[in-house]
Design a protein around this motif. Structure first.
Motif, PDB file in Angstrom:
ATOM      1  N   UNK A 119       0.854  -1.185   0.000  1.00 22.92           N
ATOM      2  CA  UNK A 119       0.000   0.000   0.000  1.00 22.92           C
ATOM      3  C   UNK A 119       0.893   1.239   0.000  1.00 22.92           C
ATOM      4  N   UNK A 120       0.693   2.106  -1.005  1.00 19.86           N
ATOM      5  CA  UNK A 120       1.600   3.247  -1.171  1.00 19.86           C
ATOM      6  C   UNK A 120       1.599   4.209   0.007  1.00 19.86           C
ATOM      7  N   UNK A 121       0.538   4.241   0.793  1.00 22.35           N
ATOM      8  CA  UNK A 121       0.499   5.130   1.961  1.00 22.35           C
ATOM      9  C   UNK A 121       1.172   4.513   3.183  1.00 22.35           C
ATOM     10  N   UNK A 122       1.633   3.287   3.087  1.00 20.90           N
ATOM     11  CA  UNK A 122       2.323   2.619   4.195  1.00 20.90           C
ATOM     12  C   UNK A 122       3.790   3.062   4.167  1.00 20.90           C
ATOM     13  N   UNK A 123       4.021   4.270   4.627  1.00 16.92           N
ATOM     14  CA  UNK A 123       5.337   4.902   4.517  1.00 16.92           C
ATOM     15  C   UNK A 123       6.442   4.143   5.252  1.00 16.92           C
ATOM     16  N   UNK A 124       6.123   3.589   6.419  1.00 16.59           N
ATOM     17  CA  UNK A 124       7.173   2.888   7.157  1.00 16.59           C
ATOM     18  C   UNK A 124       7.612   1.638   6.397  1.00 16.59           C
ATOM     19  N   UNK A 138       6.134  -1.044 -10.367  1.00 13.17           N
ATOM     20  CA  UNK A 138       4.836  -0.702 -10.940  1.00 13.17           C
ATOM     21  C   UNK A 138       3.854  -0.376  -9.840  1.00 13.17           C
ATOM     22  N   UNK A 139       2.819   0.367 -10.213  1.00 15.66           N
ATOM     23  CA  UNK A 139       1.783   0.746  -9.250  1.00 15.66           C
ATOM     24  C   UNK A 139       0.424   0.606  -9.915  1.00 15.66           C
ATOM     25  N   UNK A 140      -0.495  -0.013  -9.206  1.00 17.30           N
ATOM     26  CA  UNK A 140      -1.873  -0.096  -9.670  1.00 17.30           C
ATOM     27  C   UNK A 140      -2.615   1.051  -8.970  1.00 17.30           C
ATOM     28  N   UNK A 141      -2.949   2.103  -9.712  1.00 14.98           N
ATOM     29  CA  UNK A 141      -3.578   3.280  -9.089  1.00 14.98           C
ATOM     30  C   UNK A 141      -4.937   2.944  -8.477  1.00 14.98           C
ATOM     31  N   UNK A 142      -5.172   3.446  -7.272  1.00 15.91           N
ATOM     32  CA  UNK A 142      -6.471   3.315  -6.635  1.00 15.91           C
ATOM     33  C   UNK A 142      -6.906   1.898  -6.319  1.00 15.91           C
ATOM     34  N   UNK A 143      -5.982   0.953  -6.268  1.00 13.52           N
ATOM     35  CA  UNK A 143      -6.350  -0.452  -6.081  1.00 13.52           C
ATOM     36  C   UNK A 143      -6.626  -0.825  -4.631  1.00 13.52           C
ATOM     37  N   UNK A 149      -7.833   7.655   3.757  1.00 11.09           N
ATOM     38  CA  UNK A 149      -7.321   8.328   2.565  1.00 11.09           C
ATOM     39  C   UNK A 149      -8.109   8.029   1.294  1.00 11.09           C
ATOM     40  N   UNK A 150      -9.024   7.100   1.371  1.00  8.86           N
ATOM     41  CA  UNK A 150      -9.758   6.708   0.173  1.00  8.86           C
ATOM     42  C   UNK A 150      -8.901   5.779  -0.674  1.00  8.86           C
ATOM     43  N   UNK A 151      -9.106   5.816  -1.973  1.00 11.98           N
ATOM     44  CA  UNK A 151      -8.379   4.909  -2.856  1.00 11.98           C
ATOM     45  C   UNK A 151      -6.938   5.365  -3.054  1.00 11.98           C
ATOM     46  N   UNK A 152      -6.027   4.452  -2.762  1.00  9.87           N
ATOM     47  CA  UNK A 152      -4.599   4.708  -2.948  1.00  9.87           C
ATOM     48  C   UNK A 152      -4.021   3.554  -3.763  1.00  9.87           C
TER      49      UNK A 152
END
Length: 161
Positions: A119-124, A138-143, A149-152
């Motif tokens: 999860x891209x918001x999992x900064x740690x 790669x990143x799957x947007x909004x997955x 934060x809603x869809x990340x």
């Protein structure tokens, strides 16, 4: 802290960690309604995979599972997942579990390790994985539907050995 193989008696301490993480719905794309029985089947890897715990004395601080990412033509790439108890975070438990998984995979001659859904918001976790040599490939947007934060996005991360 010691990292050792998971044994059946550990489940009474591992399940609360998993339950806390999946119910928070912030870092893992697992069903928050999973039962302990369903989680056990998902988390405890059969050989040749491996499940471990990080312990301080008798207390389980965190857990990891690792194995082959995909069967057949993808079997040369490993994968791993990590969960740490909330009150043990920031103490190096995740780093120790990640390093243990990397060592395990290298010893088994995997070509690399892939994380399928970070999860891209999992900064740690992102900081840890980058520090240990992983790159976002790669990143799957909004997955991932984060509760605040809603869809990340969900990152696919990889480290070649």
């Amino acid at each position: 802290m010691l990292i050792r193989e998971f044994v059946e008696r550990d489940w009474s301490q591992v399940w609360p960690i998993i339950e806390e993480v999946i119910r928070a719905q912030e870092t893992f794309p697992y069903d928050p309604a999973m039962t302990a029985e369903q989680s056990y089947g998902m988390w405890v890897e059969a050989a040749p995979g491996r499940t471990v715990v990080a312990v301080d004395g008798e207390r389980v601080l965190g857990t990891a599972k690792m194995g082959t990412n995909r069967p057949g033509p993808g079997a040369h790439v490993s994968t791993a997942s990590f969960m740490v108890a909330a009150d043990a975070r920031g103490r190096g438990v995740g780093t120790a579990l990640c390093r243990d998984a990397l060592t395990w995979a290298r010893q088994r001659s995997y070509a690399g390790m892939q994380f399928n859904a970070v999860v891209e918001s999992n900064r740690s976790a992102m900081r840890l994985y980058r520090r240990e040599g992983f790159e976002v490939v790669g990143t799957v947007p909004g997955a991932f539907c984060h509760p605040v934060l809603g869809r990340v996005g969900l990152h696919v991360m990889y480290q070649e050995f």
